[in-house]
Design a protein around this motif. Structure first.
Motif, PDB file in Angstrom:
ATOM      1  N   GLY A 167       2.449 -14.893   4.268  1.00 35.26           N
ATOM      2  CA  GLY A 167       1.249 -14.678   3.332  1.00 35.26           C
ATOM      3  C   GLY A 167       1.635 -14.311   1.955  1.00 35.26           C
ATOM      4  O   GLY A 167       2.842 -13.788   1.831  1.00 35.26           O
ATOM      5  N   SER A 168       0.568 -14.442   1.312  1.00 27.75           N
ATOM      6  CA  SER A 168       0.809 -14.203  -0.299  1.00 27.75           C
ATOM      7  C   SER A 168       1.461 -12.683  -0.740  1.00 27.75           C
ATOM      8  O   SER A 168       2.484 -12.615  -1.521  1.00 27.75           O
ATOM      9  CB  SER A 168      -0.456 -14.194  -1.064  1.00 27.75           C
ATOM     10  N   GLY A 169       0.880 -11.701   0.049  1.00 23.45           N
ATOM     11  CA  GLY A 169       1.399 -10.320  -0.376  1.00 23.45           C
ATOM     12  C   GLY A 169       2.967 -10.001  -0.127  1.00 23.45           C
ATOM     13  O   GLY A 169       3.645  -9.793  -0.987  1.00 23.45           O
ATOM     14  N   TRP A 170       3.388 -10.339   1.057  1.00 23.55           N
ATOM     15  CA  TRP A 170       4.852 -10.376   1.275  1.00 23.55           C
ATOM     16  C   TRP A 170       5.559 -11.316   0.181  1.00 23.55           C
ATOM     17  O   TRP A 170       6.868 -10.854   0.056  1.00 23.55           O
ATOM     18  CB  TRP A 170       5.050 -10.515   2.762  1.00 23.55           C
ATOM     19  N   ALA A 171       5.131 -12.308   0.029  1.00 25.45           N
ATOM     20  CA  ALA A 171       5.984 -13.186  -0.879  1.00 25.45           C
ATOM     21  C   ALA A 171       6.169 -12.487  -2.167  1.00 25.45           C
ATOM     22  O   ALA A 171       7.245 -12.532  -2.670  1.00 25.45           O
ATOM     23  CB  ALA A 171       5.340 -14.541  -0.961  1.00 25.45           C
ATOM     24  N   ILE A 172       4.949 -11.701  -2.571  1.00 22.86           N
ATOM     25  CA  ILE A 172       5.101 -11.348  -4.173  1.00 22.86           C
ATOM     26  C   ILE A 172       6.111  -9.764  -4.064  1.00 22.86           C
ATOM     27  O   ILE A 172       6.721  -9.603  -4.786  1.00 22.86           O
ATOM     28  CB  ILE A 172       3.807 -10.895  -4.628  1.00 22.86           C
ATOM     29  N   GLY A 173       6.103  -9.296  -2.668  1.00 17.94           N
ATOM     30  CA  GLY A 173       6.963  -8.339  -2.481  1.00 17.94           C
ATOM     31  C   GLY A 173       8.594  -8.802  -2.409  1.00 17.94           C
ATOM     32  O   GLY A 173       9.235  -7.559  -3.067  1.00 17.94           O
ATOM     33  N   VAL A 174       8.626  -9.710  -2.414  1.00 17.64           N
ATOM     34  CA  VAL A 174       9.966 -10.236  -2.523  1.00 17.64           C
ATOM     35  C   VAL A 174      10.327 -10.102  -4.107  1.00 17.64           C
ATOM     36  O   VAL A 174      11.691 -10.048  -4.282  1.00 17.64           O
ATOM     37  CB  VAL A 174      10.268 -11.613  -1.803  1.00 17.64           C
TER      38      VAL A 174
END
Length: 420
Positions: A167-174
């Protein structure tokens, strides 16, 4: 001179470690952000407004970042920006993961992130000259570009996978993690930046001095104008139409693959720049810049993924060779004490119309047709690059390191295969 000679210097290694790490995360975020907005029910026009908010904030703040980068320690500017960006990206990631994100919220935080990035960007680009001796500047410019684009290649490909899997949230967390690592790397820089001489003038006076330096070089202001057209048309094509057209035709992971392939073109172009040193590098780079037209044209005219990927690769290849020649031309021909301000005018002049392009792409393409508008975009990009070659200053600007090499009797620089 070896191709990687700049890496012998500790401060340069710290600089590229930070910029390369953040480049990895920054390549993931645009893909994740685009699909996050779409998953929240956003339209093409709303997606355009979100990315335009980031771009507008970046443009508005960059000129101040340039003045501050010539007044204050550039290390402090970069360090603080990276730490602040880590916090804003963490907030966006948390809002998406926890389910309380809204499109206006993402737009506002994205604008704040754009301001933080803009404050440090001129300092970051001007910092290269402070981390290596003059003899290694050509190597430093080429190596830094290659490492950053290599990281972006991985990031774009990884972004599509992360969005599809977690999902997008975890990707931005990176991206938040990579900014944290970058801040640590920048904090370890040990560089000496000369303090401005004489009585400190106002910010407006400093900006005026930077503007006069830009207009003192015809090739500089002319190609900044070309970049304005490029970003006005291409910004929305990539950020708005690309995910919709390619993602709709071939699947979401295909858009991440296309961005990764574009960056692979950057990497190959960077490798070429390590070994190839054309005497009139700006002319060669500007001619190859016309290859960028092939990506939007492929998206518009082909229903085969491999054609789109080829267009993306050639786009990245041509743009990278231009970028290295452009950056080195600025480093070698602009006064060091005005370097951050000139870079800020470069960024602002190049990107000032990008927010409008992003915001208007959705409505215009909806009326004209997505494929039809992509054809227009490709024609403007390719045509403006070729038209710039009519300038004698663009055609005849010579690399200063090759001039010095020839004057010292080291041989014919045009015939030499030596690396940058």
């Amino acid at each position: 001179m070896t191709t990687l000679t700049a890496l012998r210097h500790r401060d340069f290694r710290m600089l590229v470690a930070g910029t390369t790490t953040s480049a990895l995360g920054n390549a993931i975020t645009p893909i994740a952000l685009a699909f996050a907005v779409l998953d929240l029910g956003g339209s093409a026009s709303e997606l355009g407004l979100v990315v335009a908010a980031f771009a507008l904030a970046e443009v508005v703040t960059t000129l101040f970042g340039g003045v501050l980068g010539d007044r204050l320690p550039r290390k402090v500017m970069m360090e603080g920006s990276a730490a602040g960006s880590a916090l804003t990206q963490l907030l966006i990631a948390a809002s998406l993961i926890a389910g309380f994100a809204t499109i206006p919220m993402i737009g506002v935080i994205g604008a704040l992130n754009g301001c933080l990035a803009a404050l440090s960007q001129p300092s970051s680009r001007a910092m290269t000259r402070l981390t290596v001796p003059e003899a290694d500047l050509g190597s430093a410019v080429a190596v830094r570009a290659l490492l950053q684009t290599s990281a972006s290649t991985v990031g774009f490909a990884l972004g599509g996978v992360l969005v599809a899997v977690v999902g997008s949230g975890w990707a931005i967390g990176v991206d938040a993690v990579t900014y944290t690592i970058a801040a640590i790397c920048f904090s370890r820089l040990r560089v000496e930046q000369a303090a401005p001489e004489g009585e400190r003038s106002s910010m407006l006076a400093d900006l005026g001095e930077g503007a006069r330096e830009v207009f003192a070089h015809t090739w500089l202001w002319l190609l900044i104008g070309q970049a304005l057209l490029y970003h006005l048309f291409y910004g929305g094509a990539q950020s708005v139409l690309g995910p919709i057209v390619v993602g709709g035709e071939f699947g979401r992971s295909a858009w991440g693959l296309a961005m990764g392939t574009l960056m692979a073109g950057f990497v190959v172009g960077g490798v070429v720049c390590l070994r190839w040193r054309p005497r009139r590098g700006l002319f060669v780079g500007t001619a190859l810049l016309s290859l960028t037209a092939l990506f939007p044209l492929a998206m518009a005219l082909s229903d085969q993924l491999w054609v789109v990927l080829l267009g993306a690769f050639l786009h990245g290849f041509g743009l990278q060779i231009f970028d290295v020649s452009w950056d080195l031309s600025i480093q070698q021909n602009v006064d060091p004490d005005k370097l951050a301000r000139v870079y800020s005018f470069d960024v602002v002049g190049s990107f000032v119309a990008r927010p409008a392009g992003m915001a208007l792409t959705g409505p215009i393409a909806t009326v004209v047709g997505f494929q039809e508008w992509l054809v227009v975009v490709g024609c403007v990009m390719g045509g403006s690059a070729l038209l710039s070659l009519a300038s004698r200053d663009v055609r005849h600007l010579v690399r200063q390191d090759l001039v010095q090499s020839a004057e010292s009797g080291s041989g014919d620089p045009e015939a030499s295969p030596a690396a940058v």
